[in-house]
Design a protein around this motif. Structure first.
Motif, PDB file in Angstrom:
ATOM      1  N   MET A 112       0.864  -1.237   0.080  1.00 50.67           N
ATOM      2  CA  MET A 112      -0.048  -0.070   0.182  1.00 50.67           C
ATOM      3  C   MET A 112       0.855   1.380   0.148  1.00 50.67           C
ATOM      4  SD  MET A 112      -2.955   1.033   2.729  1.00 50.67           S
ATOM      5  CE  MET A 112      -1.942   0.738   4.288  1.00 50.67           C
ATOM      6  N   GLU A 113       0.692   2.061  -1.116  1.00 45.95           N
ATOM      7  CA  GLU A 113       1.322   3.204  -0.981  1.00 45.95           C
ATOM      8  C   GLU A 113       0.939   4.292   0.035  1.00 45.95           C
ATOM      9  OE1 GLU A 113       4.405   5.235  -1.753  1.00 45.95           O
ATOM     10  OE2 GLU A 113       3.834   3.912  -3.551  1.00 45.95           O
ATOM     11  N   THR A 114       2.238   4.976   0.577  1.00 41.51           N
ATOM     12  CA  THR A 114       2.065   6.025   1.661  1.00 41.51           C
ATOM     13  C   THR A 114       2.584   7.390   1.326  1.00 41.51           C
ATOM     14  OG1 THR A 114       4.013   5.467   2.637  1.00 41.51           O
ATOM     15  CG2 THR A 114       2.081   4.178   3.305  1.00 41.51           C
ATOM     16  N   GLU A 115       3.064   7.684  -0.076  1.00 39.55           N
ATOM     17  CA  GLU A 115       3.630   8.690  -0.244  1.00 39.55           C
ATOM     18  C   GLU A 115       2.917   9.326  -1.505  1.00 39.55           C
ATOM     19  OE1 GLU A 115       5.602  10.310   1.844  1.00 39.55           O
ATOM     20  OE2 GLU A 115       5.801   8.425   3.063  1.00 39.55           O
ATOM     21  N   PHE A 116       2.670  10.687  -1.386  1.00 38.25           N
ATOM     22  CA  PHE A 116       2.006  11.244  -2.537  1.00 38.25           C
ATOM     23  C   PHE A 116       2.919  11.415  -3.754  1.00 38.25           C
ATOM     24  CE2 PHE A 116      -0.569  13.413   0.516  1.00 38.25           C
ATOM     25  CZ  PHE A 116      -1.642  13.187   0.233  1.00 38.25           C
ATOM     26  N   GLN A 117       4.227  11.558  -3.685  1.00 39.50           N
ATOM     27  CA  GLN A 117       5.053  11.603  -4.712  1.00 39.50           C
ATOM     28  C   GLN A 117       5.608  10.129  -5.371  1.00 39.50           C
ATOM     29  OE1 GLN A 117       5.771  12.163  -1.574  1.00 39.50           O
ATOM     30  NE2 GLN A 117       7.827  11.564  -1.041  1.00 39.50           N
ATOM     31  N   ASN A 118       4.971   9.144  -4.920  1.00 36.42           N
ATOM     32  CA  ASN A 118       5.119   8.038  -5.591  1.00 36.42           C
ATOM     33  C   ASN A 118       3.626   7.457  -6.103  1.00 36.42           C
ATOM     34  OD1 ASN A 118       7.698   7.686  -4.749  1.00 36.42           O
ATOM     35  ND2 ASN A 118       7.257   6.806  -2.762  1.00 36.42           N
ATOM     36  N   ALA A 119       2.749   8.363  -6.174  1.00 41.72           N
ATOM     37  CA  ALA A 119       1.483   7.755  -6.572  1.00 41.72           C
ATOM     38  C   ALA A 119       1.017   8.071  -8.011  1.00 41.72           C
ATOM     39  CB  ALA A 119       0.314   8.826  -5.751  1.00 41.72           C
ATOM     40  N   VAL A 120       2.056   8.596  -8.918  1.00 40.69           N
ATOM     41  CA  VAL A 120       1.938   9.016 -10.031  1.00 40.69           C
ATOM     42  C   VAL A 120       2.596   7.723 -11.057  1.00 40.69           C
ATOM     43  CG1 VAL A 120       2.466  10.482 -11.887  1.00 40.69           C
ATOM     44  CG2 VAL A 120       2.089  11.344  -9.662  1.00 40.69           C
ATOM     45  N   GLY A 121       1.665   7.727 -12.086  1.00 39.52           N
ATOM     46  CA  GLY A 121       1.995   6.605 -13.127  1.00 39.52           C
ATOM     47  C   GLY A 121       1.951   5.289 -12.882  1.00 39.52           C
ATOM     48  N   LYS A 122       1.224   4.634 -11.756  1.00 41.95           N
ATOM     49  CA  LYS A 122       1.303   3.277 -11.644  1.00 41.95           C
ATOM     50  C   LYS A 122       0.293   2.769 -12.536  1.00 41.95           C
ATOM     51  CE  LYS A 122       2.409   3.216  -6.596  1.00 41.95           C
ATOM     52  NZ  LYS A 122       2.325   2.366  -5.408  1.00 41.95           N
ATOM     53  N   SER A 123       0.463   1.304 -12.678  1.00 43.75           N
ATOM     54  CA  SER A 123      -0.186   0.695 -13.546  1.00 43.75           C
ATOM     55  C   SER A 123      -1.617   0.270 -12.967  1.00 43.75           C
ATOM     56  CB  SER A 123       0.396  -0.815 -13.917  1.00 43.75           C
ATOM     57  OG  SER A 123       0.437  -1.547 -12.638  1.00 43.75           O
ATOM     58  N   VAL A 124      -2.472  -0.259 -13.810  1.00 46.86           N
ATOM     59  CA  VAL A 124      -3.836  -0.540 -13.256  1.00 46.86           C
ATOM     60  C   VAL A 124      -3.825  -1.697 -12.235  1.00 46.86           C
ATOM     61  CG1 VAL A 124      -6.095  -1.347 -13.879  1.00 46.86           C
ATOM     62  CG2 VAL A 124      -4.943   0.110 -15.385  1.00 46.86           C
ATOM     63  N   GLY A 125      -3.031  -2.613 -12.363  1.00 45.92           N
ATOM     64  CA  GLY A 125      -2.905  -3.527 -11.371  1.00 45.92           C
ATOM     65  C   GLY A 125      -2.149  -3.076  -9.990  1.00 45.92           C
ATOM     66  N   GLU A 126      -1.349  -2.264 -10.044  1.00 49.00           N
ATOM     67  CA  GLU A 126      -0.619  -1.508  -8.844  1.00 49.00           C
ATOM     68  C   GLU A 126      -1.813  -0.965  -8.070  1.00 49.00           C
ATOM     69  OE1 GLU A 126       3.832  -0.509  -9.205  1.00 49.00           O
ATOM     70  OE2 GLU A 126       2.879   0.225 -10.936  1.00 49.00           O
ATOM     71  N   VAL A 127      -2.453  -0.062  -8.978  1.00 49.46           N
ATOM     72  CA  VAL A 127      -3.493   0.820  -8.362  1.00 49.46           C
ATOM     73  C   VAL A 127      -4.571  -0.010  -7.514  1.00 49.46           C
ATOM     74  CG1 VAL A 127      -5.164   2.599  -8.505  1.00 49.46           C
ATOM     75  CG2 VAL A 127      -3.099   2.579  -9.636  1.00 49.46           C
ATOM     76  N   VAL A 128      -4.950  -1.176  -8.357  1.00 49.00           N
ATOM     77  CA  VAL A 128      -6.155  -1.874  -7.761  1.00 49.00           C
ATOM     78  C   VAL A 128      -5.399  -2.460  -6.559  1.00 49.00           C
ATOM     79  CG1 VAL A 128      -7.191  -4.163  -8.171  1.00 49.00           C
ATOM     80  CG2 VAL A 128      -7.334  -2.310  -9.844  1.00 49.00           C
ATOM     81  N   ARG A 129      -4.284  -3.215  -6.525  1.00 49.62           N
ATOM     82  CA  ARG A 129      -3.590  -3.820  -5.393  1.00 49.62           C
ATOM     83  C   ARG A 129      -3.867  -2.893  -4.152  1.00 49.62           C
ATOM     84  NH1 ARG A 129       1.847  -7.358  -4.991  1.00 49.62           N
ATOM     85  NH2 ARG A 129       1.874  -7.453  -2.907  1.00 49.62           N
ATOM     86  N   ASP A 130      -3.339  -1.590  -4.472  1.00 54.04           N
ATOM     87  CA  ASP A 130      -3.328  -0.617  -3.237  1.00 54.04           C
ATOM     88  C   ASP A 130      -4.352  -0.336  -2.736  1.00 54.04           C
ATOM     89  OD1 ASP A 130      -0.284  -0.510  -3.450  1.00 54.04           O
ATOM     90  OD2 ASP A 130      -0.306   1.355  -4.359  1.00 54.04           O
ATOM     91  N   ILE A 131      -5.493  -0.151  -3.745  1.00 56.10           N
ATOM     92  CA  ILE A 131      -6.668  -0.006  -3.097  1.00 56.10           C
ATOM     93  C   ILE A 131      -7.316  -0.825  -2.201  1.00 56.10           C
ATOM     94  CG2 ILE A 131      -9.227   0.503  -3.831  1.00 56.10           C
ATOM     95  CD1 ILE A 131      -8.152   2.102  -6.130  1.00 56.10           C
TER      96      ILE A 131
END
Length: 382
Positions: A1-20
């Motif tokens: 799960m991502e915790t930093e705003f600066q790392n929230a850019v340009g992730k793949s669909v799969g990465e975003v789904v996993r973090d959500i």
């Protein structure tokens, strides 16, 4: 799960789904005695519904079609969010003019205040009560980072996001709570007085005068302003008192008050005035200026002053009653006199009223007019 705003850019669909999925699966337990979990706060006020509404609202802002938004929502959330929540949220999403969506927006929208019963205002109250504001702020951070991942997913670079307003609204609530007491409003100031006396008839004569009153407060409307005008003779004796009231004065403006009265007694040698507001209303945007005197025509001769024109209002609702105060000025901007017209039937929505006002006090020096409009500003928010 991502915790930093600066790392929230340009992730793949799969990465975003996993973090959500990871975010929606985590808890935020506050209040040591009661062990309140902000994720499952109440059956009808919880993070699963909050995140669902925010995600679908972000999808709308980013221009995704309903089908694409629904497909991503199901993929990202249905592993954690209950089937009933997914179904009811999507039903509301498909009918955004319906009552269900409006109720969700009141609880989960990105604009909220301290006492509106929304999810994040409830979290703030619990965080303060449990002295665990850091935990609540961290939970807010995780929430916004997860949503930002979606907004900036793959190669997206939006100019604005629905999500960031959550942070701004939360900070505004905190700032309100931690701000010191508001400074007392500055008193109103009488900036100019002037007038003209008419011909005496027996023991009385007409006096027309104008009064400029300034509200120096840049962020407060003056409400229920009492005007007290004192007329004295050459020896300092009081001849008459003129009392009036202005309902609403915009912040940072000068009100051009005018009045014409019959005076009994000696000639007026001095005019003094005071203006005092009963209260002030926090306001940053002027609201009284949207009624204007269009194509005003003035004349002045041995018979007196005359003002003609049309008062146009550009308000999206009718005003029950309106007062037009005006002043006649010389070419050197000296106040020669003034008057007031009470329009008892008000102004219609985006409508107009014809104005014709006479002051039977002789003068040939009137070169221009200034005016102000008065009505109860609270009519606009009824």
């Amino acid at each position: 799960m991502e915790t930093e705003f600066q790392n929230a850019v340009g992730k793949s669909v799969g990465e975003v789904v996993r973090d959500i999925t990871e975010f929606l699966s985590c808890s935020c337990v506050v209040h040591p005695q009661r062990k309140i979990d902000l994720c499952t706060l109440l059956p009808d006020l919880n993070m699963h519904e909050q995140f669902s509404f925010a995600l679908l609202s972000e999808a709308l802002m980013q221009g995704l079609s309903e089908d694409v938004a629904e497909s991503f929502y199901r993929r990202a959330c249905s592993a954690v969010v209950s089937d009933s929540t997914v179904s009811t949220m999507l039903a509301a999403f498909r009918n955004r003019s319906g009552e269900a969506w409006k109720q969700y927006e009141r609880k989960y929208g990105n604009r909220f205040t301290l006492s509106d019963g929304s999810y994040w205002s409830a979290c703030l109250a619990i965080g303060i009560d449990s002295q665990q504001m850091n935990d609540v702020l961290y939970y807010l951070r995780l929430f916004t980072v997860a949503l930002m991942e979606f907004a900036y997913m793959e190669d997206r670079n939006p100019s604005e996001t629905y999500t960031w307003k959550y942070y701004e609204s939360f900070r505004a609530m905190l700032d309100t709570l931690t701000a010191g007491p508001e400074p007392a409003p500055m008193p109103l100031k009488v900036r100019a007085v002037g007038g003209t006396a008419g011909k005496r008839e027996k023991d009385s004569y007409l006096l027309t005068l104008g009064l400029d009153v300034e509200n120096p407060n840049p962020d407060r409307m003056a409400r229920e302003v009492d005007l007290d005008i004192l007329l004295k003779d050459r020896e300092g004796n009081v001849i008459a008192k003129v009392k009036d009231r202005i309902s609403s004065m915009d912040p940072g403006t000068v009100y051009h008050y005018g009045v014409t009265r019959k005076i009994k007694g000696a000639a007026v040698a001095s005019i003094s005035a005071t203006a005092k507001a009963a209260s002030h209303l926090k306001l940053s945007t002027p609201v009284m200026k949207h009624a204007k005197l269009v194509h005003p025509r003035i004349s002045a001769n041995e018979k007196g002053f005359c003002l003609e024109g049309e008062l146009h209002g550009s308000y999206d609702r009718p005003l029950r009653s309106v007062t037009l105060h005006y002043q006649f000025l010389s070419s050197e901007n000296k106040i020669l006199g003034g008057g007031g017209e009470w329009i008892s039937d008000g102004l219609p929505e985006n409508g107009a009223r014809t104005i014709r006002s006479k002051i039977p006090v002789p003068s040939k020096n009137a070169a221009k007019i200034v005016y102000s409009i008065d009505f109860d500003a609270l009519e606009l928010i009824d």
